[in-house]
Design a protein around this motif. Structure first.
Motif, PDB file in Angstrom:
ATOM      1  N   ASN A 121       0.830  -1.208   0.000  1.00 38.74           N
ATOM      2  CA  ASN A 121       0.000   0.000   0.000  1.00 38.74           C
ATOM      3  C   ASN A 121       0.862   1.255   0.000  1.00 38.74           C
ATOM      4  N   TRP A 122       2.032   1.197   0.658  1.00 39.15           N
ATOM      5  CA  TRP A 122       2.947   2.340   0.602  1.00 39.15           C
ATOM      6  C   TRP A 122       3.444   2.554  -0.823  1.00 39.15           C
ATOM      7  N   ASN A 132       1.887   1.745  -3.507  1.00 42.09           N
ATOM      8  CA  ASN A 132       0.755   2.224  -4.289  1.00 42.09           C
ATOM      9  C   ASN A 132       0.540   3.721  -4.087  1.00 42.09           C
ATOM     10  N   GLU A 133       0.665   4.174  -2.864  1.00 40.88           N
ATOM     11  CA  GLU A 133       0.448   5.595  -2.582  1.00 40.88           C
ATOM     12  C   GLU A 133       1.566   6.461  -3.152  1.00 40.88           C
ATOM     13  N   VAL A 134       2.811   6.042  -2.942  1.00 33.06           N
ATOM     14  CA  VAL A 134       3.937   6.840  -3.431  1.00 33.06           C
ATOM     15  C   VAL A 134       3.962   6.884  -4.954  1.00 33.06           C
ATOM     16  N   SER A 192       1.413   6.524  -7.067  1.00 27.65           N
ATOM     17  CA  SER A 192       0.307   7.329  -7.602  1.00 27.65           C
ATOM     18  C   SER A 192       0.574   8.823  -7.442  1.00 27.65           C
ATOM     19  N   LYS A 193       1.209   9.208  -6.334  1.00 28.91           N
ATOM     20  CA  LYS A 193       1.531  10.629  -6.166  1.00 28.91           C
ATOM     21  C   LYS A 193       2.614  11.075  -7.133  1.00 28.91           C
ATOM     22  N   LYS A 243      -2.478   3.522 -10.440  1.00 29.28           N
ATOM     23  CA  LYS A 243      -2.732   3.009  -9.095  1.00 29.28           C
ATOM     24  C   LYS A 243      -3.367   1.624  -9.210  1.00 29.28           C
ATOM     25  N   TRP A 247      -5.745  -1.751  -3.471  1.00 24.48           N
ATOM     26  CA  TRP A 247      -5.133  -1.832  -2.158  1.00 24.48           C
ATOM     27  C   TRP A 247      -5.243  -3.251  -1.620  1.00 24.48           C
TER      28      TRP A 247
END
Length: 444
Positions: free
Chosen positions: A95-96, A98-100, A102-103, A157, A160
């Motif tokens: 999930n980390w 995925n977040e990094v 996508s940003k 992305k 999750w």
């Protein structure tokens, strides 16, 4: 200074010459492999085949090859709690990523950047201090897997990974080859001793990488990617055509059949009773039993076909379209797509030729004369045996279709452009063969 510059120039020319030689031999190897696939339908060396053809005294019983396979071992229940906690940490890393990612792909300002596995590894430096169970090797494997899945799906992305709740993601803990070590009859991973069933199969085994995977029931499995050596031998029979169906899952041109087994249907009533009583674990075990039966049957049939025939030809039946019909449950229960995949990858491993041809009009075309005199339409599906009105040959519907599939793969290409194969009747004669002249019998 001049001698130094001359030495550097000579070294540069030598490096360029070595690169050119390596590139040349790579191109030659690719062309040779492609020619071997086209001419012989296999990946065996051309030189060995030519020598065996030119010199009859050269006896080559088989060719040694290396195969990459995944071996599965069931983990004992004493390690399930620890693996569940390690899977939660893997989900946190996923999930980390995925977040990094996508940003970085959609930033608030500045140019977007598509992060690779190397970039994620560099950003996750020192993350092992926050993890209690997994190490740096597992974190790097998660980063590389995420980058590969994201590049394959072409999305900014991915989904999750959920660690709690009814929609919890199944556990997954990847690792590198050096992270898993032997400790007697057990295994050592991240400071934890893990025991598996059938530990004798691990003796003398060298693995490259692998993972711990969880199934729907909750059991954990150890999956190891290994490279095994095998011997490629020529098949006793030249070629075979295979027709897929629902009444008979597969029928060959030689008359061999794989009857439509009811893998899920025979357990459907038990699954319904378990679900009504709220026994979810019992229902999941029954689903797994049906899947194991289906996989075992298809593996045995595909292995028998690959060991017997050198060239395997199947029809291009659209399984996705059949899933939209009223026979969708039967299509899912049969596993036709799984059988096709089994035949394809086993053919590649055993140096067999696997091809897919069009199966249009294969059921209504006479395999003896080529006349379109077979039963047509939805009502014609009940007719399993029929007689050609042109030549009088008696046909089984599935065997006839398999023979036509085999004949289409063996059809030769015209040289002048105006020649037609002799096994297909002319259009004028085919038009006179009307389907009203069936001499048919119902399925026995």
């Amino acid at each position: 200074m001049e001698s130094t510059s001359q030495l550097h120039g000579l070294r540069n020319r030598t490096d360029a010459r070595a690169i050119a030689v390596r590139t040349y031999w790579r191109v030659v190897a690719r062309i040779t492999k492609r020619l071997d696939q086209v001419l012989y339908g296999s990946t065996l060396p051309v030189a060995v085949r030519l020598l065996s053809c030119v010199s009859p005294k050269l006896n080559v019983p088989g060719w040694m090859t290396s195969l990459t396979r995944t071996l599965r071992f069931k983990v004992r229940s004493e390690s399930h709690v620890w693996l569940n906690a390690a899977a939660d940490e893997v989900n946190l890393v996923w999930n980390w990523c995925n977040e990094v990612s996508s940003k970085a792909a959609c930033p608030y300002y500045g140019p977007p950047k598509w992060l690779t596995g190397f970039d994620l590894n560099r950003l996750s430096t020192g993350a092992t201090a926050l993890m209690e169970r997994i190490g740096a090797d597992t974190i790097q494997r998660v980063n590389y897997e995420y980058a590969a899945k994201r590049r394959q799906s072409r999305k900014t992305k991915l989904r999750w990974r959920v660690s709690r709740g009814p929609r919890r993601s199944l556990g997954w803990v990847p690792f590198k080859a050096t992270s898993l070590r032997r400790a007697g009859r057990a295994l050592r991973f991240c400071g934890k001793t893990i025991r598996v069933f059938e530990a004798k199969r691990l003796e003398g085994l060298r693995w490259h990488q692998g993972c711990f995977a969880q199934d729907a029931v909750g059991d954990w499995w150890l999956c190891l990617l290994v490279r095994l050596s095998g011997t490629e031998t020529p098949a006793p029979c030249p070629a075979v055509g295979i027709d897929f169906g629902l009444k008979s899952l597969a029928c060959t041109s030689d008359g061999d059949r794989l009857d439509g087994a009811r893998f899920y249907r025979c357990l459907e009533w038990k699954i319904a009773q378990a679900q009504k009583r709220g026994h979810r674990r019992r229902a999941k075990r029954l689903h797994r039993r049906a899947a194991n039966r289906r996989r075992d049957t298809l593996h045995k049939f595909s292995r028998r076909i690959v060991d017997r025939y050198q060239q395997i030809i199947v029809g291009d039946m659209s399984i996705s379209k059949l899933r939209k019909t009223r026979a969708a449950k039967t299509v899912y229960d049969s596993g036709l797509g799984m059988l096709k995949n089994f035949l394809e990858y086993k053919s590649q491993q055993a140096a067999r030729s696997f091809s897919v041809v069009s199966e249009k009009n294969t059921s209504v075309t006479c395999s003896s004369c080529g006349c379109l005199s077979g039963p047509r339409g939805v009502n014609g599906l009940t007719v399993r045996r029929w007689v050609c009105v042109r030549c009088g040959a008696r046909h089984d519907r599935d065997v006839n279709a398999a023979r036509n599939i085999l004949r289409r793969a063996q059809a030769w290409a015209p040289v002048c452009g105006n020649e037609s194969p002799s096994n297909v009747c002319p259009p004028s004669e085919a038009a006179t063969c009307e389907p009203r002249g069936w001499v048919c019998g119902m399925a026995r």
